[in-house]
Write a protein that holds these residues in place. Structure first.
Motif, mmCIF file in Angstrom:
data_model
loop_
_atom_site.group_PDB
_atom_site.id
_atom_site.type_symbol
_atom_site.label_atom_id
_atom_site.label_comp_id
_atom_site.label_asym_id
_atom_site.label_seq_id
_atom_site.Cartn_x
_atom_site.Cartn_y
_atom_site.Cartn_z
ATOM 1 N N VAL A 72 47.349 0.205 13.745
ATOM 2 C CA VAL A 72 47.500 1.652 13.583
ATOM 3 C C VAL A 72 46.399 2.374 14.346
ATOM 4 O O VAL A 72 46.619 3.376 15.025
ATOM 5 C CB VAL A 72 47.459 2.030 12.087
ATOM 6 C CG1 VAL A 72 47.268 3.522 11.918
ATOM 7 C CG2 VAL A 72 48.730 1.586 11.397
ATOM 8 N N LEU A 106 47.262 1.707 18.276
ATOM 9 C CA LEU A 106 48.528 2.271 18.746
ATOM 10 C C LEU A 106 48.546 3.780 18.568
ATOM 11 O O LEU A 106 49.025 4.508 19.422
ATOM 12 C CB LEU A 106 49.698 1.646 17.990
ATOM 13 C CG LEU A 106 49.981 0.187 18.312
ATOM 14 C CD1 LEU A 106 51.151 -0.319 17.513
ATOM 15 C CD2 LEU A 106 50.266 0.031 19.794
ATOM 16 N N GLY A 107 48.029 4.242 17.426
ATOM 17 C CA GLY A 107 48.101 5.672 17.166
ATOM 18 C C GLY A 107 46.861 6.413 17.598
ATOM 19 O O GLY A 107 46.804 7.622 17.488
ATOM 20 N N ARG A 108 45.854 5.697 18.092
ATOM 21 C CA ARG A 108 44.570 6.297 18.452
ATOM 22 C C ARG A 108 44.050 7.175 17.309
ATOM 23 O O ARG A 108 43.835 8.369 17.450
ATOM 24 C CB ARG A 108 44.671 7.087 19.740
ATOM 25 C CG ARG A 108 44.513 6.198 20.965
ATOM 26 C CD ARG A 108 45.006 6.875 22.202
ATOM 27 N NE ARG A 108 46.449 7.025 22.163
ATOM 28 C CZ ARG A 108 47.128 7.874 22.932
ATOM 29 N NH1 ARG A 108 46.493 8.634 23.766
ATOM 30 N NH2 ARG A 108 48.435 7.924 22.861
ATOM 31 N N ILE A 109 43.928 6.554 16.130
ATOM 32 C CA ILE A 109 43.483 7.259 14.930
ATOM 33 C C ILE A 109 42.123 6.707 14.549
ATOM 34 O O ILE A 109 41.857 5.525 14.743
ATOM 35 C CB ILE A 109 44.477 7.008 13.789
ATOM 36 C CG1 ILE A 109 45.842 7.548 14.173
ATOM 37 C CG2 ILE A 109 44.017 7.638 12.499
ATOM 38 C CD1 ILE A 109 46.935 7.043 13.309
ATOM 39 N N VAL A 116 45.612 5.071 5.497
ATOM 40 C CA VAL A 116 47.068 5.016 5.610
ATOM 41 C C VAL A 116 47.577 3.655 5.155
ATOM 42 O O VAL A 116 48.503 3.551 4.344
ATOM 43 C CB VAL A 116 47.498 5.281 7.074
ATOM 44 C CG1 VAL A 116 48.967 4.973 7.243
ATOM 45 C CG2 VAL A 116 47.205 6.712 7.457
#
Lengths: 309, 401
Positions: free
Chosen positions: A84, A87-90, A98
């Motif tokens: 996450v 892939l989501g650059r979070i 999450v």
């Protein structure tokens, strides 16, 4: 108190509590220094879906499948968090939030959907553990420690926890230098040829193993508290890693013993009748220790210099 | 059944829960955005776990004073108080000691929660008959939700939304650049505490529906979901509120439509499903978009290299390159270039030479920095400049015999 009462009722829970506390505090030192302290939090949440799935697959409540399930869930969670995050650059904290909340919700849902009324498996158990119930019925007194017949009746959590503690100690001892270098200066560790990425992953896995084993016996509250509070308190005491680890072990043992004693006998002293949650009390005591060191520890400030008189 | 649930046809309680969950979702989504942008998402975890001792102490106090221990406003007030104390402890640990924020979060979370569990067991022993199932606050329980509970949730949600509306500009500024905000004279610490106060309010309000362990999800997942769809902070707030509200509504409806579907976890899972969809499908930041972008880039590189190879008469073995050239009608099936192919190849080679001149000329330094082997030179230079470069390259020259 006489051995005849102490050994069967209190010795094993106390030993298990100490082993669990130390096994979590050791990797916790590095996690706190690496600012990954909340990995323990995440792992202790995702353990729930792991044991529920293991229970659904095997249909029995037994230690090994559940530990495997929990460990599997921990590994899946670490992979998912990383996925996450990339892939989501979070940012890592949000990615962790999450993943572990969703997995925990999934675990609760599974638990509600399946019929577990016949077995002892519920969310409260996962959170609080059942330290008080790990009694050694075959013991009659101190002499039982020498008696192979009685030793066979030891609760299986004790050898398992001791084994885990041994493995964690071994890992810390074997990889002491690389761990120390890569914790303080990852770039330098890379240039002297330490594989920092696998080492970091190994540390998280060791932490997960310790968490899962401890969780089985004492519940997830102790796990999170012991990952963070004793190392954090030890950090207030010294600037040297060796001494910090030693202090953290001392604090972990102190929290486990005082927490267990207070939970078991405190209400009696105050005139109450029943014992209160030992796991919760151990976590509380670790917090008290942290509070005291955070207020009075010689190295509590950020500069790290001992505070003058 | 599900249709009835979505249309609020499943009776009084289910309707109350659905409305409450929707409001809660909107409030949590909007509040969580600032937390997320401030990169402090997990602070909410500490705040929510720190509510437990307050709930227990409030229950004990109310029982000792002879009241009904289950009075919701009383319990919520207690939880707010202990969450605030937890928050102050955490702030103190981070600011006054050498601990990093994550360690402070973990310490507060575990110690307060552990103490709460101790109090829970005390309550169990002290009034066995009247112990009010305080455990339901761990995971929430909507079964016995009253109208007054829903009103409290609605009021709390509306209040936090109003506060967000009023303070959105300073909070956004602090979230993005605290130093700049401080330089502008904004009270950064106080604004940070306001954000945390909002988080606390949402947590306390959400205790009844999703419980203290899972309320974190409602504060974290919707903002992360919304962030995939836009780069503007005001829209992130709106979308996050929308995602939270949708998750609350659909989750509550789903859980009402069948037995054994606990409301809190279902809301969280619906929220996670929205997140997963956004992660995959969002334009720009989504995984699918990234894969498509990569494939498009790959095709451009292969086509360009293929054309250069054609122009220089080198044989092409790479199957993807061959396939792309063939599909674009640049080479025939046997690998020989077509008319268009030869023209495009000559153009590609000439462009390459033009770039070479541009990159060796300091006067074109700014343009040369844009060279990546793919960019059409017409997009960075004017026609006059290209003519000038072509003049320097010169036309085809015969070899003197």
């Amino acid at each position: 108190m006489s051995g005849a009462e102490f050994v069967p009722l209190s010795l094993t829970p106390l030993l298990i509590g100490i082993c669990a506390a130390v096994a979590c505090a050791l990797p916790g030192n590095f996690l706190v220094l690496r600012r990954q302290a909340l990995i323990g939090d995440a792992i202790s949440h995702v353990v729930l879906p792991g044991i529920v799935v293991a229970f659904l697959l095997t249909g029995v409540i037994s230690a090994w499948p559940m530990m495997l399930g929990a460990a599997g869930a921990a590994v899946i969670a670490v992979i998912l968090i990383e996925a996450v995050r990339r892939l989501g650059r979070i940012e890592p904290g949000a990615a962790m939030g999450v993943v572990f909340t969703a997995m925990f919700a999934f675990g609760v849902l599974l638990l509600e959907q399946t019929d577990t009324s016949s077995v002892h498996l519920d969310v409260e158990h996962a959170l609080y553990g059942n330290l008080e119930s790990l009694i050694w019925l075959d013991a009659t007194g101190w002499a039982s420690l020498m008696d192979p017949e009685a030793l066979r009746g030891l609760p299986s959590e004790l050898p398992r926890m001791a084994l885990t503690l041994l493995a964690v100690c071994l890992f810390t001892w074997l990889f002491w230098r690389p761990l120390k270098i890569s914790t303080f200066d990852e770039g330098f560790a890379g240039t002297v040829g330490i594989a920092t990425a696998p080492l970091g992953l190994a540390l998280v896995i060791v932490a997960a193993v310790a968490a899962v084993a401890a969780f089985d016996a004492v519940g997830s509250i102790i796990v999170i508290a012991m990952f963070i509070c004793p190392p954090a308190a030890a950090r207030m005491m010294t600037n040297r890693l060796e001494r910090q680890v030693a202090w953290s072990v001392v604090f972990a043992v102190a929290a486990a013993v005082s927490g267990y004693v207070l939970a078991g006998y405190g209400p009696l002293w105050l005139g109450g009748a029943d014992a209160i949650s030992a796991a919760g009390m151990i976590a509380t005591m670790s917090g008290v220790i942290l509070a005291v060191t955070a207020r009075f520890g010689p190295c509590r400030t950020r500069t790290g210099a001992p505070v003058q008189g | 059944m599900l249709r009835d649930a979505l249309l609020l046809q499943l009776g009084y309680n289910a309707t109350l829960v659905a409305i409450g969950a929707t409001l809660l979702g909107v409030a949590a989504g909007c509040t969580g955005t600032f937390l997320f942008l401030r990169k402090r998402a997990l602070v909410s975890d500490a705040v929510s776990h720190a509510t437990l001792p307050g709930i227990c102490l409030a229950f004990m106090a109310m029982v000792v004073l002879g009241g009904d221990g289950r009075n919701l406003p009383g319990l919520l007030a207690g939880s707010a108080l202990s969450a605030w104390i937890g928050l102050l402890c955490m702030t103190w640990l981070t600011r006054r000691t050498r601990l990093a924020e994550d360690a402070a979060i973990g310490a507060v979370l575990s110690v307060f929660f552990g103490f709460g569990v101790v109090l829970l067991t005390v309550i169990q022993t002290m009034s066995a008959g009247r112990q009010a199932g305080l455990e339901s606050f761990l995971l929430g329980s909507t079964a016995g939700m009253l109208r007054s509970d829903a009103v409290i949730i609605a009021l709390g949600g509306a209040l936090s939304l109003a506060l967000i509306l009023m303070l959105r500009r300073p909070m956004t500024l602090v979230a993005f650049d605290p130093e700049y905000a401080a330089a502008r004279g904004l009270p950064v610490t106080r604004i940070d505490l306001t954000i945390m106060g909002l988080v606390m309010a949402v947590t306390v309000v959400g205790l009844k529906i999703v419980g203290l362990i899972l309320i974190v999800a409602l504060l974290i997942i919707p903002p992360v979901t919304a962030r995939f769809w836009t780069d503007r902070s005001d829209r992130v707030v709106l979308l996050s509120g929308l995602a939270g509200g949708l998750a609350g509504y659909v989750g509550a409806a789903l859980s009402a439509s069948a037995p054994n579907l606990p409301t809190g976890p279902i809301i969280v899972l619906v929220s996670f499903a929205l997140f997963a969809l956004s992660l995959l499908l969002a334009p720009g930041r989504g995984v699918l978009a990234a894969v498509l972008r990569h494939l498009r880039f790959q095709r451009r590189v292969h086509l360009r290299q293929g054309l250069l190879a054609l122009a220089q008469g080198q044989p092409i073995y790479e199957p993807l390159t061959l396939r792309l050239l063939r599909r674009n009608g640049l080479v025939r099936a046997d690998g020989v270039a077509t008319e268009t192919g030869r023209a495009r190849a000559a153009k590609a080679l000439r462009d390459e030479k033009r770039w070479e001149i541009v990159r060796s000329d300091l006067a074109h330094e700014a343009v040369a920095a844009l060279y990546d082997g793919l960019r059409d030179i017409e997009t960075v230079l004017t026609r006059d400049q290209i003519v000038e470069i072509d003049r320097r390259i010169g036309g085809p020259q015969g070899v003197a015999t």
